[in-house]
Design an enzyme around this catalytic site. Structure first.
Site, short mmCIF file in Angstrom:
data_model
loop_
_atom_site.label_atom_id
_atom_site.label_comp_id
_atom_site.label_asym_id
_atom_site.label_seq_id
_atom_site.Cartn_x
_atom_site.Cartn_y
_atom_site.Cartn_z
N SER A 140 0.83 -1.20 0.00
CA SER A 140 0.00 0.00 0.00
C SER A 140 0.86 1.25 0.00
O SER A 140 1.92 1.28 0.61
CB SER A 140 -0.91 0.04 1.23
OG SER A 140 -1.64 1.25 1.26
N LYS A 194 -4.42 -6.70 3.38
CA LYS A 194 -4.38 -5.59 2.42
C LYS A 194 -5.79 -5.29 1.90
O LYS A 194 -6.18 -4.13 1.71
CB LYS A 194 -3.46 -5.94 1.25
CG LYS A 194 -3.47 -4.93 0.09
CD LYS A 194 -3.09 -3.53 0.54
CE LYS A 194 -2.76 -2.60 -0.60
NZ LYS A 194 -3.77 -2.39 -1.61
N HIS A 214 -7.52 -3.41 4.55
CA HIS A 214 -6.94 -2.05 4.50
C HIS A 214 -7.69 -1.22 3.46
O HIS A 214 -8.10 -0.08 3.73
CB HIS A 214 -5.45 -2.14 4.13
CG HIS A 214 -4.83 -0.85 3.69
ND1 HIS A 214 -5.08 -0.27 2.46
CD2 HIS A 214 -3.97 -0.01 4.32
CE1 HIS A 214 -4.41 0.86 2.35
NE2 HIS A 214 -3.73 1.04 3.47
N ASN A 215 -7.91 -1.79 2.28
CA ASN A 215 -8.61 -1.06 1.23
C ASN A 215 -10.07 -0.81 1.58
O ASN A 215 -10.64 0.22 1.22
CB ASN A 215 -8.51 -1.83 -0.09
CG ASN A 215 -7.12 -1.75 -0.71
OD1 ASN A 215 -6.15 -1.42 -0.03
ND2 ASN A 215 -7.01 -2.06 -1.97
N GLU A 241 -10.08 2.02 3.85
CA GLU A 241 -9.78 3.17 2.99
C GLU A 241 -11.04 3.67 2.28
O GLU A 241 -11.28 4.89 2.21
CB GLU A 241 -8.73 2.74 1.97
CG GLU A 241 -8.37 3.73 0.90
CD GLU A 241 -7.47 3.10 -0.15
OE1 GLU A 241 -7.80 3.18 -1.34
OE2 GLU A 241 -6.43 2.49 0.22
#
Length: 629
Positions: free
Chosen positions: A299, A354, A357-358, A361
């Site tokens: 990222s 990940k 995480h997105n 986000e």
């Protein structure tokens, strides 16, 4: 060999394999100092071996520490060669301490009979042939060493090692898109010699790798290829190749293209936004071919990849240790100068983390968009809103807050650029995957789903224009205290982080991954899109519990912020303003904190039409009941 960093070449193998002979010849060839590990044994070790007794781990520990110290001292001045049996992985770990990035291993291997014959011809050495079997018993085959058979002539062995170390690259990058290019430059800037590959397409993509190499001074020692076989053969073994290609079928096609040229023990690293379930499948598939596979979430975007991304690797931990020096070197650094890269866990856990995480986000971006909508409805222009957001930094600073301020201040002619951008938000699938995963795992990540569906709704621009006319729903202007808007934003962010982290925790339990949530928060404090001051606060909180809403300090914060989110959401709803994530954040907490919910009605309905049964509040046994309604 790494051109910009001094290196220690450790030559290892059982006693009698010819380490000293090869080490001396190699030092002459490379013109670097040579040290024989045997010369550094304390007298007690020498006496023990002369008496025909094998050394134990305690005997070797001080000797290994001494050699590690020697290596560190030499690295300050030059590269060097140290020969040392280093038969166990734990011994090599001691020798690697604090210098792993600067170490190359060569393993001289041969059969018992080959080496026994050599030892019997050796004169005046404290190591007798009677101890040879104990050496073979102790030997743990290294995964990260260049293997050379001792049946070759010494000069041929030295030639092979020299070619491997000087001519071949340490690390390969497959795919020179935006992220691949940035990671290549980052690795080269850290002193690694790399090979880069990009496909050739006549008329559209020609000489991509070569032209990229020419364009950047730091890539002077890099090797550029458009031929897969030549690219693979340019790498030191075990090969380490990072795939920076589009997720899905293309990743599988690339793996199939590489397999014919790979050897057992090589490592493929998927650095794309792959689905974590596919990562597990690829891991299992390549394992049948004795090829290691690591799924790595990266990222930070183009600039993060160049200057230091947040890196989330998942897979076999021993395999990760083979690539750890490279990933940790290029990662961003946290407040304590530690790399924002950590071993996440088994199988596809790196890509799962990940993915979440997105998802987090998505929500953080949507919340800022909703704040913009509220402030715009209050009559503020983009520059006014940027100034307000700037004032929030002491209480709610984040990377996304900072770039939103920049976006809002950007002018295009006489108007702000944001006013000229079509309001249709795209996505690349990770928000969709996160929403599917949260449904499959039964975790209530409702904000991620809301943010995703807000993007989907935005895409129906033409229908929205028609619906606006059909229903004549127009937001009314209203006034709110700016501090209440800030507090509502802070409240929703706490709910978002709770839900995202809880989803990771639930995945860990379901898939039996060993996850350290505090470490995951730590590597998200720099280099990534969701880095923020709040993430820093979560590191100590997550050391004690995976549920941040059980933390006393955060409970108090939420209580203080709750009146503001109530006020902001109610005003927006009453005045026809869409704020899906802000409203869902308060709906979620209201449901989460309801001691006795309406789910009893749901269970009664399910039992009525489907005989799904229910439990009773007046039956402490937990028995399930059914009623003939």
């Amino acid at each position: 060999m790494n051109n910009n960093l001094n290196q220690v070449i450790f030559i290892m193998g059982v006693s009698g394999c010819g380490k000293s002979t090869i080490g001396k010849l190699l030092s002459e060839k490379l013109n670097i100092p040579f040290f024989d590990g045997d010369d550094f044994h304390p007298q007690s070790n020498i006496d023990k071996m002369r008496n025909g007794k094998a050394l134990n781990d305690d005997d070797r520990y001080g000797w290994l520490v001494t050699l590690n110290k020697l290596a560190k001292e030499q690295l300050q001045k030059n590269s060097c060669i140290i020969v040392c049996s280093a038969l166990k992985k734990s011994y090599r770990d001691i020798l690697n301490t604090d210098i792993r990035n600067n170490v190359k291993w060569v393993h001289l291997s041969g059969s018992f009979n080959q080496i026994l014959e050599r030892i019997n011809k050796r004169e005046h050495h404290f190591m007798s042939s009677s101890l040879l079997q104990s050496q073979f018993d102790t030997l743990e085959q290294p995964d990260d060493a260049f293997q050379v058979k001792i049946g070759l002539k010494p000069e041929e062995i030295v030639e092979k090692i020299t070619k491997e170390m000087q001519m071949k690259s340490e690390f390969g990058l497959f795919g020179l898109g935006v992220m691949g290019k940035s990671l290549s430059r980052n690795l080269a800037q850290k002193g690694f010699k790399i090979s880069m590959f990009n496909r050739e397409e006549k008329g559209t993509e020609e000489d991509v790798a070569i032209n990229f190499k020419k364009a950047h001074k730091e890539l002077e020692s890099a090797q550029a290829f458009s031929n897969i076989e030549a690219f693979v053969n340019s790498l030191q073994t075990p090969r380490k190749i990072m795939l920076m290609v589009n997720a899905g079928k293309i990743t599988d096609m690339v793996i199939e293209d590489l397999i014919p040229f790979l050897s057992a023990g090589d490592v493929l690293i998927d650095g794309g936004n792959s689905n974590y379930l596919q990562t597990k499948q690829r891991y299992d598939y390549l394992n049948t071919k004795n090829i290691h596979f690591i799924g790595v979430g990266v990222s930070g975007g183009e600039q993060g990849a160049l200057k230091g991304p947040s890196i989330m690797p998942g897979g076999n931990k021993e395999t990760y240790n083979l690539i750890k020096p490279y990933l940790e070197s290029i990662a961003a650094k946290d407040a304590n100068n530690l790399p924002c890269c950590t071993y996440v866990g088994e199988e596809g856990s790196g890509h799962f983390v990940k993915m979440v995480h997105n998802g987090i986000e998505y929500v953080e971006m949507q919340l800022l968009a909703e704040v913009y909508t509220i402030l715009k409805n209050m009559g503020k222009n983009p520059n006014d809103i940027a100034t307000i957001l700037e004032s929030w930094k002491p209480k709610a600073d984040s990377y996304l807050l900072g770039i939103t301020i920049d976006v809002l201040r950007k002018k295009d002619g006489d108007d702000w650029l944001v006013n000229k951008i079509v309001d249709k938000a795209g996505n690349k699938g990770t928000g969709n995957w996160t929403t599917i995963a949260t449904a499959e795992l039964g975790a209530p990540s409702t904000l991620i789903a809301s943010a995703l569906f807000a993007r989907y709704t935005s895409f129906y621009k033409e229908e929205r224009l028609q619906a606006s006319n059909n229903f004549n729903i127009k937001p009314s202007s209203f006034s709110l205290d700016i501090d209440d808007v800030l507090k509502a934003y802070q409240f929703a962010r706490i709910m978002n982080h709770y839900q995202g982290i809880k989803l990771i925790s639930e995945a860990g339990k379901a898939y039996k991954w060993t996850l350290n949530l505090s470490e995951i928060a730590r590597i998200w404090t720099n280099g990534c899109i969701i880095k923020s001051d709040f993430m820093l606060e979560l590191i100590p909180v997550l050391k004690h519990d995976d549920n941040i809403l059980k933390n006393a300090e955060l409970i108090n914060q939420v209580k203080l912020l709750k009146p503001s989110i109530n006020k902001v959401v109610s005003q927006c709803v009453l005045n026809e303003l869409a704020i899906p994530c802000l409203s869902e954040s308060v709906n979620f907490l209201n449901g989460y904190t309801t001691a006795n919910s309406s789910a009893n009605i749901i269970q009664a309905q399910r039992d009525y039409f489907g005989a799904h049964t229910y439990q009773r509040t007046d039956d402490a046994t937990g028995k399930f009941h059914h009623t003939n309604w």
